[in-house]
Design an enzyme around this catalytic site. Structure first.
Site, PDB file in Angstrom:
ATOM      1  N   GLU A  90       0.803  -1.219   0.000  1.00  0.00           N
ATOM      2  CA  GLU A  90       0.000   0.000   0.000  1.00  0.00           C
ATOM      3  C   GLU A  90       0.841   1.276   0.000  1.00  0.00           C
ATOM      4  O   GLU A  90       1.931   1.323   0.572  1.00  0.00           O
ATOM      5  CB  GLU A  90      -0.942  -0.029   1.208  1.00  0.00           C
ATOM      6  CG  GLU A  90      -1.850  -1.260   1.131  1.00  0.00           C
ATOM      7  CD  GLU A  90      -2.963  -1.296   2.175  1.00  0.00           C
ATOM      8  OE1 GLU A  90      -4.050  -1.762   1.819  1.00  0.00           O
ATOM      9  OE2 GLU A  90      -2.749  -0.884   3.318  1.00  0.00           O
ATOM     10  N   CYS A 103       3.554   8.406   1.270  1.00  0.00           N
ATOM     11  CA  CYS A 103       4.076   7.435   2.226  1.00  0.00           C
ATOM     12  C   CYS A 103       4.236   6.116   1.480  1.00  0.00           C
ATOM     13  O   CYS A 103       3.240   5.493   1.110  1.00  0.00           O
ATOM     14  CB  CYS A 103       3.078   7.329   3.378  1.00  0.00           C
ATOM     15  SG  CYS A 103       3.533   6.106   4.612  1.00  0.00           S
ATOM     16  N   CYS A 110       6.456  -6.967   7.034  1.00  0.00           N
ATOM     17  CA  CYS A 110       7.595  -6.457   7.798  1.00  0.00           C
ATOM     18  C   CYS A 110       8.116  -7.558   8.695  1.00  0.00           C
ATOM     19  O   CYS A 110       7.365  -8.365   9.215  1.00  0.00           O
ATOM     20  CB  CYS A 110       7.170  -5.257   8.654  1.00  0.00           C
ATOM     21  SG  CYS A 110       8.573  -4.400   9.415  1.00  0.00           S
ATOM     22  N   CYS A 114       6.604  -5.033  15.509  1.00  0.00           N
ATOM     23  CA  CYS A 114       6.343  -4.136  16.634  1.00  0.00           C
ATOM     24  C   CYS A 114       4.930  -4.434  17.131  1.00  0.00           C
ATOM     25  O   CYS A 114       4.025  -4.662  16.339  1.00  0.00           O
ATOM     26  CB  CYS A 114       6.473  -2.677  16.188  1.00  0.00           C
ATOM     27  SG  CYS A 114       8.132  -2.298  15.590  1.00  0.00           S
ATOM     28  N   CYS A 117       1.638  -2.567  15.670  1.00  0.00           N
ATOM     29  CA  CYS A 117       1.576  -2.197  14.246  1.00  0.00           C
ATOM     30  C   CYS A 117       0.893  -3.297  13.440  1.00  0.00           C
ATOM     31  O   CYS A 117       1.259  -4.467  13.527  1.00  0.00           O
ATOM     32  CB  CYS A 117       2.984  -1.960  13.712  1.00  0.00           C
ATOM     33  SG  CYS A 117       3.020  -1.595  11.950  1.00  0.00           S
ATOM     34  N   GLU A 163      10.392  -2.285   6.849  1.00  0.00           N
ATOM     35  CA  GLU A 163      11.486  -1.591   7.525  1.00  0.00           C
ATOM     36  C   GLU A 163      12.524  -1.251   6.450  1.00  0.00           C
ATOM     37  O   GLU A 163      13.262  -2.130   5.980  1.00  0.00           O
ATOM     38  CB  GLU A 163      12.081  -2.502   8.612  1.00  0.00           C
ATOM     39  CG  GLU A 163      13.416  -2.062   9.170  1.00  0.00           C
ATOM     40  CD  GLU A 163      13.467  -0.597   9.627  1.00  0.00           C
ATOM     41  OE1 GLU A 163      12.571  -0.152  10.366  1.00  0.00           O
ATOM     42  OE2 GLU A 163      14.421   0.095   9.216  1.00  0.00           O
ATOM     43  N   SER A 194      12.425   6.186   7.520  1.00  0.00           N
ATOM     44  CA  SER A 194      12.003   5.976   8.905  1.00  0.00           C
ATOM     45  C   SER A 194      12.385   4.563   9.326  1.00  0.00           C
ATOM     46  O   SER A 194      12.128   3.603   8.614  1.00  0.00           O
ATOM     47  CB  SER A 194      10.486   6.161   8.996  1.00  0.00           C
ATOM     48  OG  SER A 194      10.038   5.936  10.314  1.00  0.00           O
ATOM     49  N   CYS A 337      -1.066   5.837  10.038  1.00  0.00           N
ATOM     50  CA  CYS A 337       0.163   5.166  10.487  1.00  0.00           C
ATOM     51  C   CYS A 337      -0.175   3.833  11.137  1.00  0.00           C
ATOM     52  O   CYS A 337      -1.013   3.764  12.026  1.00  0.00           O
ATOM     53  CB  CYS A 337       0.887   5.988  11.548  1.00  0.00           C
ATOM     54  SG  CYS A 337       1.387   7.601  11.028  1.00  0.00           S
TER      55      CYS A 337
HETATM   56  N1  SAH Z   1       9.506   0.336   9.896  1.00  0.00           N
HETATM   57  C1  SAH Z   1       9.690   1.746   9.810  1.00  0.00           C
HETATM   58  C2  SAH Z   1       8.731   2.372   8.836  1.00  0.00           C
HETATM   59  C3  SAH Z   1       7.275   2.369   9.278  1.00  0.00           C
HETATM   60  S1  SAH Z   1       6.854   3.980   9.726  1.00  0.00           S
HETATM   61  C4  SAH Z   1       9.578   2.353  11.195  1.00  0.00           C
HETATM   62  O1  SAH Z   1       9.238   1.643  12.123  1.00  0.00           O
HETATM   63  O2  SAH Z   1       9.897   3.506  11.369  1.00  0.00           O
HETATM   64  C5  SAH Z   1       5.307   3.834  10.409  1.00  0.00           C
HETATM   65  C6  SAH Z   1       5.213   4.600  11.719  1.00  0.00           C
HETATM   66  O3  SAH Z   1       3.911   4.376  12.285  1.00  0.00           O
HETATM   67  C7  SAH Z   1       6.204   4.080  12.723  1.00  0.00           C
HETATM   68  O4  SAH Z   1       6.677   5.099  13.532  1.00  0.00           O
HETATM   69  C8  SAH Z   1       5.343   3.123  13.511  1.00  0.00           C
HETATM   70  O5  SAH Z   1       5.892   2.827  14.747  1.00  0.00           O
HETATM   71  C9  SAH Z   1       4.046   3.884  13.596  1.00  0.00           C
HETATM   72  N2  SAH Z   1       2.910   3.021  13.900  1.00  0.00           N
HETATM   73  C10 SAH Z   1       2.823   1.692  13.723  1.00  0.00           C
HETATM   74  N3  SAH Z   1       1.630   1.241  14.113  1.00  0.00           N
HETATM   75  C11 SAH Z   1       0.931   2.308  14.544  1.00  0.00           C
HETATM   76  C12 SAH Z   1      -0.389   2.473  15.037  1.00  0.00           C
HETATM   77  N4  SAH Z   1      -1.226   1.459  15.136  1.00  0.00           N
HETATM   78  N5  SAH Z   1      -0.777   3.722  15.372  1.00  0.00           N
HETATM   79  C13 SAH Z   1       0.056   4.771  15.220  1.00  0.00           C
HETATM   80  N6  SAH Z   1       1.303   4.676  14.738  1.00  0.00           N
HETATM   81  C14 SAH Z   1       1.747   3.445  14.400  1.00  0.00           C
END
Ligand code: SAH
Length: 384
Positions: A90, A103, A110, A114, A117, A163, A194, A337
């Site tokens: 996406e 974005c 991934c 985390c 996420c 990532e 990021s 996000c």
């Molecule tokens: N893997 C990279 C790129 C993804 S960026 C990274 O972790 O930076 C996507 C951003 O959204 C990251 O900061 C991630 O931690 C955040 N994110 C992930 N799940 C989320 C959620 N459910 N609500 C808000 N932010 C979230």
């Protein structure tokens, strides 16, 4: 057949020279594709006939295909892109005044998982190529034009699925194209990589690039971050911050790192944690972006109240930090996000694992957070 979009300027020049063509021909081809929008080699009339024939024989300009296109009430657009494997990734375009921030995704799913996420829950099935990454920008520009938007992408954030620093080579080439005057021509500070904290990737980036860097911190202590962002067990906060400092050293005094901090109710949103964060970030020139948690089914987390978010922000600001609240965009189309899921042929069996062990909502924090150890296979990708 190779996708010509997989080559940045240096790679294409090397490719041409190796085949006996002059390096400047590569620059002409880049201009045709990225400035003129010409993807048919036969139309590249400043190349010799033989050169055109050679290109037709060996290369294609393969653009990704849109499977689903969705428009949010706030103007955000999300495109699900079909890969040749049939999987979907996406891309999200966020308009804001004259800005058009795209974005983009860098991986199919991934590896990092985390805990909060949605992408991580899908598991992982591989990297996107450079062409599949920059293809997302080309596609967005074309779709925006079709929708009557006269502007094209002004900023790119690698904050979609994946990532980026675990797909280092393809991402580096893609960012090279984004910042190359012969291609997208974006300023380096308008392209942001990021990372969840892949320290060797940051170190490598320091040697090769000057794009903007964002880190997904989400916790002021290793104890909590180990749970929320499992890669922290390998690269703890102090190492991460040190790598960022070294990166800034190269970028110079006028640049800073973006720190992303997703606020989750009762997990990392207390005033005490804000104070700890404020103290921790004194050691890094940074801008803190607070992101209220975006829910998805079965996440086990909740968004804090507006009041809690404001209080958290106030502590940071009073401590002298720049702390912005990232407004939620596109959540009505699951484009916010952490909500990007696509469709991943999961190699890690993680989807199954989560289905068989749903996260209970309303449990004490310790039990609520699914602690999933990275498997050896997943960790292998982390050691770049
Ligand atoms: N893997 C990279 C790129 C993804 S960026 C990274 O972790 O930076 C996507 C951003 O959204 C990251 O900061 C991630 O931690 C955040 N994110 C992930 N799940 C989320 C959620 N459910 N609500 C808000 N932010 C979230």
């Amino acid at each position: 057949m190779q996708n010509l979009l997989d080559f940045d300027r240096a790679a294409l020049e090397a490719e041409f020279v190796a085949a006996g063509y002059q390096a400047f021909r590569a620059r002409q081809v880049l201009k045709w594709i990225y400035h003129q929008g010409v993807t048919d080699f036969d139309l590249m009339l400043n190349l010799s006939k033989a050169h055109r024939a050679w290109l037709v024989e060996n290369y294609v300009v393969a653009l990704p295909e849109v499977a689903v296109s969705r428009l949010s009430v706030d103007g955000t657009r999300k495109w699900s892109i079909r890969l040749t494997s049939g999987e979907l990734v996406e891309t999200v375009m966020i308009p804001e005044g004259s800005r058009r921030t795209l974005c983009v995704s860098s991986q199919v799913g991934c590896m990092l998982d985390c805990s909060f996420c949605a992408t991580g829950k899908q598991g992982f099935n591989g990297n996107l190529s450079t062409g599949q990454i920059v293809g997302q920008i080309m596609l967005a520009n074309a779709e925006m034009a079709e929708a009557g938007d006269e502007r094209s992408v002004t900023n790119v954030v690698l904050m979609g699925m994946g990532e980026p620093l675990l797909n280092f080579d393809a991402v580096l080439r893609a960012t090279n194209l984004m910042t190359d005057d012969l291609a997208f021509g974006l300023a380096k500070r308008r392209v942001t990589v990021s990372t969840a904290g892949v320290v060797p990737g940051i170190r490598k980036l320091t040697e090769h690039s000057e794009v903007a860097l964002a880190i997904s911190l989400h916790a002021p202590t290793d104890e909590l971050r180990n749970v929320l962002v499992p890669v922290n067990r390998k690269y703890p906060i102090a190492e991460l911050i040190e790598a960022c400092r070294d990166y800034l050293e190269v970028l110079g005094e006028r640049r800073s790192i973006t720190v992303e901090y997703t606020l989750m109710k009762g997990v990392n949103d207390s005033v005490q944690q804000a104070r700890e964060l404020a103290k921790l970030m004194r050691s890094l020139r940074c801008k803190i972006n607070l992101i209220p948690f975006n829910p998805f089914p079965g996440s086990g987390y909740e968004r804090p109240s507006d009041r809690a978010v404001r209080d958290f922000q106030t502590v940071l600001i009073k401590a002298g930090h720049s702390a912005m609240l990232r407004t939620t965009r596109g959540d009505d189309i699951e484009a916010a996000c952490g909500q990007l899921v696509g469709q991943v042929a999961d190699r890690t069996k993680r989807q199954e694992r989560y289905r068989s062990r749903p996260v209970p909502v309303g449990q004490p924090v310790e039990q609520q957070i699914p602690i999933v150890e990275l498997s050896d296979q997943e960790m292998k990708g982390v050691q770049i």
